[in-house]
Design an enzyme around this catalytic site. Structure first.
Site, mmCIF file in Angstrom:
data_model
loop_
_atom_site.group_PDB
_atom_site.id
_atom_site.type_symbol
_atom_site.label_atom_id
_atom_site.label_comp_id
_atom_site.label_asym_id
_atom_site.label_seq_id
_atom_site.Cartn_x
_atom_site.Cartn_y
_atom_site.Cartn_z
ATOM 1 N N THR A 68 2.836 4.530 1.421
ATOM 2 C CA THR A 68 4.123 4.908 2.608
ATOM 3 C C THR A 68 3.213 5.362 4.072
ATOM 4 O O THR A 68 3.750 4.773 5.094
ATOM 5 C CB THR A 68 4.981 5.827 2.308
ATOM 6 O OG1 THR A 68 5.858 5.423 0.995
ATOM 7 C CG2 THR A 68 5.936 6.307 3.296
ATOM 8 N N CYS B 216 2.406 0.557 -8.682
ATOM 9 C CA CYS B 216 3.310 0.935 -7.944
ATOM 10 C C CYS B 216 4.684 1.221 -8.734
ATOM 11 O O CYS B 216 5.752 1.803 -8.255
ATOM 12 C CB CYS B 216 3.656 -0.056 -6.812
ATOM 13 S SG CYS B 216 3.970 -1.848 -7.436
ATOM 14 N N GLY C 105 0.836 -1.388 0.181
ATOM 15 C CA GLY C 105 0.135 -0.001 0.069
ATOM 16 C C GLY C 105 0.920 1.213 -0.005
ATOM 17 O O GLY C 105 1.999 1.259 -0.546
ATOM 18 N N GLU D 183 5.552 -3.384 1.095
ATOM 19 C CA GLU D 183 5.788 -2.956 -0.195
ATOM 20 C C GLU D 183 4.817 -1.677 -0.553
ATOM 21 O O GLU D 183 3.758 -1.721 -0.661
ATOM 22 C CB GLU D 183 5.290 -4.017 -1.182
ATOM 23 C CG GLU D 183 6.005 -5.571 -1.291
ATOM 24 C CD GLU D 183 7.277 -5.326 -1.904
ATOM 25 O OE1 GLU D 183 7.746 -4.133 -2.223
ATOM 26 O OE2 GLU D 183 8.220 -6.238 -1.733
ATOM 27 N N GLY E 296 2.273 2.162 5.570
ATOM 28 C CA GLY E 296 3.513 1.454 6.227
ATOM 29 C C GLY E 296 3.946 2.134 7.324
ATOM 30 O O GLY E 296 4.319 1.310 8.379
#
Length: 507
Positions: free
Chosen positions: A241, A295, A239, A261, A244
């Site tokens: 940042t 991405c 997903g 990721e 994350g």
């Protein structure tokens, strides 16, 4: 496929799910599914409560206790069978991906092909979970390492690759002896039901415990159960940042493992020696394909000043020929953005780029398809930017290509590496020295570095992932399987004596 009416589309979804083996009811649930192709709602389906998610984790944890004892080659038979079923129903699952992610059928079926490929790779890996034997400093001793399953693996996947990234994790985790609990994007629940149904059929065909694979459906609130439950040994999350930053500390606070990721913001460098026709094809697909919602989408282009005008003219001309519309029309190259939020983000980014000195050369306009105000199609944009503009450091998940120029190759590398993300990168050059520098430790700082191809289109055999704010995780091929296992260092003493390491004397 031909453009269908809404009712025909709903029938297609039911038929595709049934073909994959899904036997549940559609309609009447709490989770609303939607297609970006038309912006219309599809089915309301039953979501998973937090309590149910916790129960599924418990089932997976209990199943792990016996699954870890199943010989790895036998575990490989499950992913082998899964791959066979995926190949048999490639079009069915591809349709579900197309409908929910808005991809062309070629790209949607290509995503399913990635699933088939990872099953092939994981099947082979099931006979190659290698450890090492090292020389011991003590006579009559054997020093070695072995690899063991870790337990329950939680997989959180994103909308843009609704099934492929799940399979990268799941195929490897299963052959390693782990069990899997999957929380897909709530925007792609139908694709998830199809993929999960095929895996469930594979597990049943092989006579294994159905509880080794669990599917939870819902928004981020239900996904948070995976972050906090200590029985989930590894959380693999794909997903943004921002996501994350939330996932990592929560999982780490309980000493769990995480595999991230995250954001991209990928760049390509074009040098004076480059084959511009080849570069053009690679750039346009990487920047405009999937409506900029990969991405690995190319978002920055760093071109030598001597060829910039020529190349940019070619790119702008190519963009003007792109067909934009409903991806069920096979002539269409650029499909929809996911929703209005993505469209609004793109417009804000273009506004900011202009404020920072950018010149929009083409694109950015909304394209109405069938006069629908519910779907969001756009003309991919190309923007000439000053080198140090702040906006180019941010990833906007839409088809915007920022173009900058350089005069010195070291300057190009510095511009390339100046962003906080580090997923994929590319250089177009016929100069071997430039290519080697780009691939060296002083070149691209990304997890993926390509020469004379674009930033998107990774193959299964290589490890996929990036550095810096991309998260550092690796999935798919190479030795990515090690993330799903724990290492044990073993010493066997067959000497009949008890010498201590480092010559230590005791007693």
């Amino acid at each position: 496929m031909a453009i269908q009416t809404h009712d025909e589309l709903l029938t297609t979804i039911k038929d595709a799910l049934q073909a994959c083996g899904y036997v549940g009811e559609l309609g009447g649930g709490s989770l609303q599914t939607r297609t970006p192709m038309t912006g219309e709602d599809l089915f309301a389906i039953e979501g998973t409560t937090k309590e149910q998610a916790t129960e599924m984790i418990a089932l997976a944890d209990e199943a792990f206790k016996s699954w870890r004892e199943v010989p790895a080659p036998r575990r490989g038979n499950v992913v082998k069978r899964w791959g066979q079923l995926l190949a048999e129903h490639k079009h069915d699952l591809g349709l579900l991906v197309q409908i929910e992610a808005g991809k062309s059928i070629s790209e949607a079926e290509g995503e399913v092909q990635e699933m088939i490929d990872i099953c092939d790779l994981a099947l082979g890996q099931s006979r190659m979970l290698y450890g090492k034997t090292m020389p011991s400093e003590r006579p009559g001793h054997r020093l070695m390492e072995t690899w063991h399953p870790i337990g329950v693996v939680g997989v959180i996947s994103a909308f843009n690759f609704p099934v492929a990234v799940y399979s990268w994790n799941t195929a490897n985790a299963l052959v390693c002896g782990d069990t899997v609990v999957w929380k897909p994007s709530e925007m792609c629940a139908l694709s998830a039901l199809g993929a999960h149904a095929l895996l469930s059929r594979a597990i049943a065909d092989c006579g294994e415990d159905q509880n080794i694979s669990q599917l939870i459906l819902g928004d981020r609130n239900v996904g948070e159960v995976l972050l906090d439950d200590p029985r989930v040994e590894l959380v693999s999350a794909t997903g943004s940042t921002r996501m994350g930053r939330e996932v990592a500390p929560r999982v780490a606070s309980r000493f769990g493992r995480y595999l991230l990721e995250l954001g991209g913001n990928n760049a390509g460098i074009v040098t004076p020696s480059a084959d511009l026709d080849l570069a053009l094809r690679g750039i346009v697909f990487a920047a405009a394909g999937t409506a900029g919602q990969r991405c690995t989408t190319m978002r920055r282009l760093i071109v030598h000043e001597s060829i910039a005008d020529e190349l940019v003219d070619k790119i702008v001309a190519a963009y003007k020929t792109l067909t934009i519309g409903d991806p069920r029309d096979e002539s269409v190259l650029v499909g929809p953005l996911l929703h209005q939020g993505a469209y609004d983000d793109m417009q804000q980014a273009l506004k900011t780029a202009k404020e920072q000195g950018g010149d929009v050369l083409v694109g950015g306009e909304r394209v109405l398809v069938d006069d629908s105000e519910k779907s969001f199609y756009v003309q991919p944009a190309v923007v000439r930017m000053p080198e140090q503009s702040d906006i180019v450091h941010n990833e906007t998940f839409a088809p915007i290509l920022y173009v900058m120029t350089y005069s010195d190759f070291n300057e190009a590398i510095a511009l390339h590496n100046a962003v906080p993300q580090g997923l994929s990168s590319a250089i177009f050059t016929e100069n071997n020295s430039e290519a080697e520098i780009f691939l060296s430790a002083s070149g691209s700082d990304c997890g993926i570095a390509n020469v004379n191809i674009g930033t998107s289109g990774a193959e299964i055999g290589g490890a996929f992932g990036g550095e810096k704010e991309t998260g550092g995780g690796r999935e798919s091929g190479s030795d990515a399987w090690k993330a799903y296992m724990r290492r044990s260092t073993n010493t066997v003493n067959y000497s009949g004596e008890l010498p201590l390491a480092q010559g230590v004397k005791f007693l």
